[in-house]
Design a protein around this motif. Structure first.
Motif, PDB file in Angstrom:
ATOM      1  N   THR A 115      -1.864   6.356   9.052  1.00  0.00           N
ATOM      2  CA  THR A 115      -1.017   7.109   9.982  1.00  0.00           C
ATOM      3  C   THR A 115      -0.089   8.064   9.244  1.00  0.00           C
ATOM      4  N   ASP A 116       0.282   7.715   8.016  1.00  0.00           N
ATOM      5  CA  ASP A 116       1.149   8.564   7.191  1.00  0.00           C
ATOM      6  C   ASP A 116       0.745   8.369   5.740  1.00  0.00           C
ATOM      7  N   PRO A 117       0.095   9.378   5.146  1.00  0.00           N
ATOM      8  CA  PRO A 117      -0.429   9.221   3.786  1.00  0.00           C
ATOM      9  C   PRO A 117       0.590   9.445   2.679  1.00  0.00           C
ATOM     10  N   ALA A 118       1.877   9.591   3.001  1.00  0.00           N
ATOM     11  CA  ALA A 118       2.892   9.864   1.984  1.00  0.00           C
ATOM     12  C   ALA A 118       2.740   8.912   0.809  1.00  0.00           C
ATOM     13  N   GLY A 119       2.619   9.468  -0.379  1.00  0.00           N
ATOM     14  CA  GLY A 119       2.504   8.647  -1.578  1.00  0.00           C
ATOM     15  C   GLY A 119       1.088   8.292  -1.969  1.00  0.00           C
ATOM     16  N   ALA A 120       0.106   8.708  -1.182  1.00  0.00           N
ATOM     17  CA  ALA A 120      -1.287   8.376  -1.486  1.00  0.00           C
ATOM     18  C   ALA A 120      -2.099   9.667  -1.554  1.00  0.00           C
ATOM     19  N   LEU A 144       0.847  -1.182   0.000  1.00  0.00           N
ATOM     20  CA  LEU A 144       0.000   0.000   0.000  1.00  0.00           C
ATOM     21  C   LEU A 144       0.886   1.237   0.000  1.00  0.00           C
ATOM     22  N   PRO A 145       0.448   2.312  -0.656  1.00  0.00           N
ATOM     23  CA  PRO A 145       1.292   3.508  -0.750  1.00  0.00           C
ATOM     24  C   PRO A 145       1.162   4.435   0.453  1.00  0.00           C
ATOM     25  N   PHE A 146       0.820   3.899   1.604  1.00  0.00           N
ATOM     26  CA  PHE A 146       0.700   4.701   2.819  1.00  0.00           C
ATOM     27  C   PHE A 146       0.963   3.807   4.022  1.00  0.00           C
ATOM     28  N   LYS A 147       1.249   4.449   5.141  1.00  0.00           N
ATOM     29  CA  LYS A 147       1.433   3.700   6.385  1.00  0.00           C
ATOM     30  C   LYS A 147       0.112   3.700   7.135  1.00  0.00           C
ATOM     31  N   PHE A 148      -0.129   2.624   7.867  1.00  0.00           N
ATOM     32  CA  PHE A 148      -1.377   2.518   8.605  1.00  0.00           C
ATOM     33  C   PHE A 148      -1.181   1.724   9.879  1.00  0.00           C
ATOM     34  N   ALA A 149      -2.181   1.791  10.730  1.00  0.00           N
ATOM     35  CA  ALA A 149      -2.221   0.994  11.956  1.00  0.00           C
ATOM     36  C   ALA A 149      -3.596   0.365  12.055  1.00  0.00           C
ATOM     37  N   TRP A 150      -3.644  -0.769  12.736  1.00  0.00           N
ATOM     38  CA  TRP A 150      -4.927  -1.413  12.996  1.00  0.00           C
ATOM     39  C   TRP A 150      -5.416  -0.911  14.339  1.00  0.00           C
TER      40      TRP A 150
END
Length: 160
Positions: free
Chosen positions: A134-139, A120-126
């Motif tokens: 958590t960090d949309p960089a690239g999306a 995925l082009p972003f960072k996330f947390a469950w």
């Protein structure tokens, strides 16, 4: 070199699976004998050198994890599957220096492991079983805090 430096590099050094197979695509199967030899080497290095191996696990628990890894790869397997299996065992050690180091791989191995269209082009947390950015960089169009309900039509609860 002291023991800490040696152990810090073990995650990458012991995972030599990619070296003889670096030019192969991720779908090509690695030989069971190569996988078994690398797992045996990894086990031997960790049990003889890792200073914190038994901090959170007993020797029997560590032995069981390595045995399960060996059983999991009792036949041919692809590089990404083996890398994931080794990563899971090393993560169970709960040591920030112990992991299958992605920085020390050849370009061919990096491509086979990390360049696929399965990221995925972003960072996330469950959070509460929900995927939250958590960090949309690239999306484009996403911001931190966005809740993702589906990825390519697949509900995130199913992905979890």
């Amino acid at each position: 070199m002291n023991r800490r430096e040696i152990v810090g590099g073990i995650g990458a050094a012991a995972l030599v699976l990619g070296a003889p197979h670096a030019g192969r695509a991720s779908g090509v199967q690695l030989a069971r004998s190569d996988i078994a030899a690398d797992i045996a080497l990894l086990r031997r290095i960790y049990t003889s050198l890792h200073p914190g191996l038994y901090r959170y696990s007993t020797p029997a628990e560590i032995s069981t994890r390595f045995a399960a890894l060996e059983a999991r790869f009792s036949g041919p397997a692809d590089l990404p599957s083996v890398y994931l299996g080794v990563s899971q065992v090393l993560a169970s050690v709960r040591c920030g220096h112990s992991y299958a180091n992605f920085y020390n791989q050849s370009e061919a191995v990096k491509q086979a492991l990390f360049a696929g269209a399965n990221r995925l082009p972003f960072k996330f947390a469950w959070l509460d079983e929900m995927m939250v950015v958590t960090d949309p960089a690239g999306a484009d169009g996403l911001s931190a805090g966005t809740r993702i309900s589906h990825v390519n039509g697949v509900p995130t609860r199913r992905i979890l």
